[in-house]
Design a protein around this motif. Structure first.
Motif, mmCIF file in Angstrom:
data_model
loop_
_atom_site.group_PDB
_atom_site.id
_atom_site.type_symbol
_atom_site.label_atom_id
_atom_site.label_comp_id
_atom_site.label_asym_id
_atom_site.label_seq_id
_atom_site.Cartn_x
_atom_site.Cartn_y
_atom_site.Cartn_z
ATOM 1 N N ALA A 292 -6.832 -0.238 -8.727
ATOM 2 C CA ALA A 292 -6.536 -1.670 -8.582
ATOM 3 C C ALA A 292 -5.070 -1.965 -8.892
ATOM 4 C CB ALA A 292 -7.451 -2.489 -9.491
ATOM 5 N N VAL A 293 -4.559 -1.404 -9.976
ATOM 6 C CA VAL A 293 -3.156 -1.644 -10.330
ATOM 7 C C VAL A 293 -2.238 -1.042 -9.275
ATOM 8 C CG1 VAL A 293 -1.351 -1.150 -12.034
ATOM 9 C CG2 VAL A 293 -3.617 -1.880 -12.791
ATOM 10 N N SER A 294 -2.562 0.156 -8.792
ATOM 11 C CA SER A 294 -1.742 0.792 -7.751
ATOM 12 C C SER A 294 -1.746 -0.031 -6.471
ATOM 13 C CB SER A 294 -2.253 2.206 -7.464
ATOM 14 O OG SER A 294 -2.105 3.019 -8.598
ATOM 15 N N LEU A 295 -2.897 -0.596 -6.117
ATOM 16 C CA LEU A 295 -2.979 -1.441 -4.927
ATOM 17 C C LEU A 295 -2.167 -2.719 -5.110
ATOM 18 C CD1 LEU A 295 -4.119 -1.916 -2.112
ATOM 19 C CD2 LEU A 295 -6.171 -2.858 -3.184
ATOM 20 N N LEU A 296 -2.241 -3.319 -6.290
ATOM 21 C CA LEU A 296 -1.460 -4.533 -6.556
ATOM 22 C C LEU A 296 0.039 -4.246 -6.554
ATOM 23 C CD1 LEU A 296 -3.688 -6.172 -9.307
ATOM 24 C CD2 LEU A 296 -3.521 -6.802 -6.893
ATOM 25 N N VAL A 297 0.444 -3.096 -7.071
ATOM 26 C CA VAL A 297 1.860 -2.714 -7.041
ATOM 27 C C VAL A 297 2.303 -2.489 -5.599
ATOM 28 C CG1 VAL A 297 3.509 -0.892 -7.670
ATOM 29 C CG2 VAL A 297 1.930 -1.786 -9.383
ATOM 30 N N GLY A 298 1.484 -1.794 -4.807
ATOM 31 C CA GLY A 298 1.812 -1.590 -3.394
ATOM 32 C C GLY A 298 1.890 -2.900 -2.637
ATOM 33 N N GLY A 299 0.964 -3.810 -2.924
ATOM 34 C CA GLY A 299 1.007 -5.134 -2.301
ATOM 35 C C GLY A 299 2.250 -5.908 -2.696
ATOM 36 N N ALA A 300 2.628 -5.828 -3.966
ATOM 37 C CA ALA A 300 3.836 -6.515 -4.428
ATOM 38 C C ALA A 300 5.074 -5.942 -3.749
ATOM 39 C CB ALA A 300 3.963 -6.398 -5.943
ATOM 40 N N ALA A 301 5.116 -4.623 -3.607
ATOM 41 C CA ALA A 301 6.261 -3.994 -2.941
ATOM 42 C C ALA A 301 6.331 -4.408 -1.471
ATOM 43 C CB ALA A 301 6.164 -2.477 -3.070
ATOM 44 N N LEU A 302 5.187 -4.429 -0.780
ATOM 45 C CA LEU A 302 5.182 -4.876 0.618
ATOM 46 C C LEU A 302 5.553 -6.348 0.728
ATOM 47 C CD1 LEU A 302 2.161 -3.065 2.253
ATOM 48 C CD2 LEU A 302 4.490 -3.147 3.110
ATOM 49 N N HIS A 303 5.070 -7.139 -0.201
ATOM 50 C CA HIS A 303 5.412 -8.563 -0.197
ATOM 51 C C HIS A 303 6.928 -8.740 -0.385
ATOM 52 C CE1 HIS A 303 4.375 -12.761 -0.355
ATOM 53 N NE2 HIS A 303 4.960 -12.922 -1.526
ATOM 54 N N ALA A 304 7.502 -7.986 -1.309
ATOM 55 C CA ALA A 304 8.955 -8.044 -1.509
ATOM 56 C C ALA A 304 9.687 -7.549 -0.266
ATOM 57 C CB ALA A 304 9.355 -7.206 -2.721
ATOM 58 N N GLY A 305 9.165 -6.492 0.357
ATOM 59 C CA GLY A 305 9.787 -5.964 1.564
ATOM 60 C C GLY A 305 9.792 -6.958 2.704
ATOM 61 N N THR A 306 8.731 -7.733 2.826
ATOM 62 C CA THR A 306 8.699 -8.732 3.899
ATOM 63 C C THR A 306 9.635 -9.893 3.592
ATOM 64 O OG1 THR A 306 6.746 -9.801 2.949
ATOM 65 C CG2 THR A 306 6.370 -8.166 4.668
ATOM 66 N N HIS A 307 9.873 -10.177 2.333
ATOM 67 C CA HIS A 307 10.843 -11.221 1.993
ATOM 68 C C HIS A 307 12.255 -10.797 2.390
ATOM 69 C CE1 HIS A 307 8.829 -14.527 0.036
ATOM 70 N NE2 HIS A 307 8.030 -13.661 -0.578
ATOM 71 N N VAL A 308 12.521 -9.501 2.322
ATOM 72 C CA VAL A 308 13.853 -8.990 2.651
ATOM 73 C C VAL A 308 14.054 -8.889 4.158
ATOM 74 C CG1 VAL A 308 15.350 -6.957 2.486
ATOM 75 C CG2 VAL A 308 14.100 -7.746 0.477
ATOM 76 N N ALA A 309 13.056 -8.384 4.875
ATOM 77 C CA ALA A 309 13.261 -8.030 6.281
ATOM 78 C C ALA A 309 12.496 -8.884 7.286
ATOM 79 C CB ALA A 309 12.879 -6.561 6.482
ATOM 80 N N ALA A 310 11.648 -9.787 6.840
ATOM 81 C CA ALA A 310 10.845 -10.561 7.783
ATOM 82 C C ALA A 310 10.372 -11.846 7.115
ATOM 83 C CB ALA A 310 9.643 -9.732 8.244
#
Length: 124
Positions: free
Chosen positions: A20-38
């Motif tokens: 669960a924590v790994s999934l939330l960290v991955g989701g947070a990273a993807l969310h941050a990535g979309t803020h940067v590039a999309a």
């Protein structure tokens, strides 16, 4: 305890918490990535994208010879599909998500939480 003694077995609760924590960290990273590039969507969208991209990676990466390449293309394809982006912007989201995951995982390591990963973000 001697260095050769077996460690305590990891229980189901610990594995589920780590997942669960790994999934939330991955989701947070993807969310941050979309803020940067999309154009970012909500955090829940990023968590589902992380789960789907992790599944694509898990199925394709073990294929001999081309598994890593196929898994990377599939990972970018999931981001492309979920965020309705082009290939280049999806790749940029991936790079930004990877960088965000590295930072988050380093911070967690400093806090003494080193057993998690960034599920859904390859190489992090």
């Amino acid at each position: 305890m001697p260095p050769f003694a077996p460690s305590a077995p990891i229980g189901l609760e610990d594995r589920l918490l780590t997942f669960a924590v790994s999934l939330l960290v991955g989701g947070a990273a993807l969310h941050a990535g979309t803020h940067v590039a999309a154009d970012a969507r909500d955090y829940g969208h990023a968590v589902v994208t992380a789960l789907l991209s992790a599944l694509a990676w898990a199925f394709l990466e073990p294929i001999p010879l081309l598994g890593g390449l196929l898994a990377a293309v599939a990972w970018v394809a999931v981001v492309k599909w979920r965020y309705r982006l082009g290939w280049l912007r999806s790749g940029a989201v991936g790079l930004a998500a990877w960088a965000a995951a590295v930072v988050v995982l380093a911070a967690l390591e400093l806090l003494g939480i080193g057993s998690v990963s960034a599920l859904g973000v390859p190489g992090a």
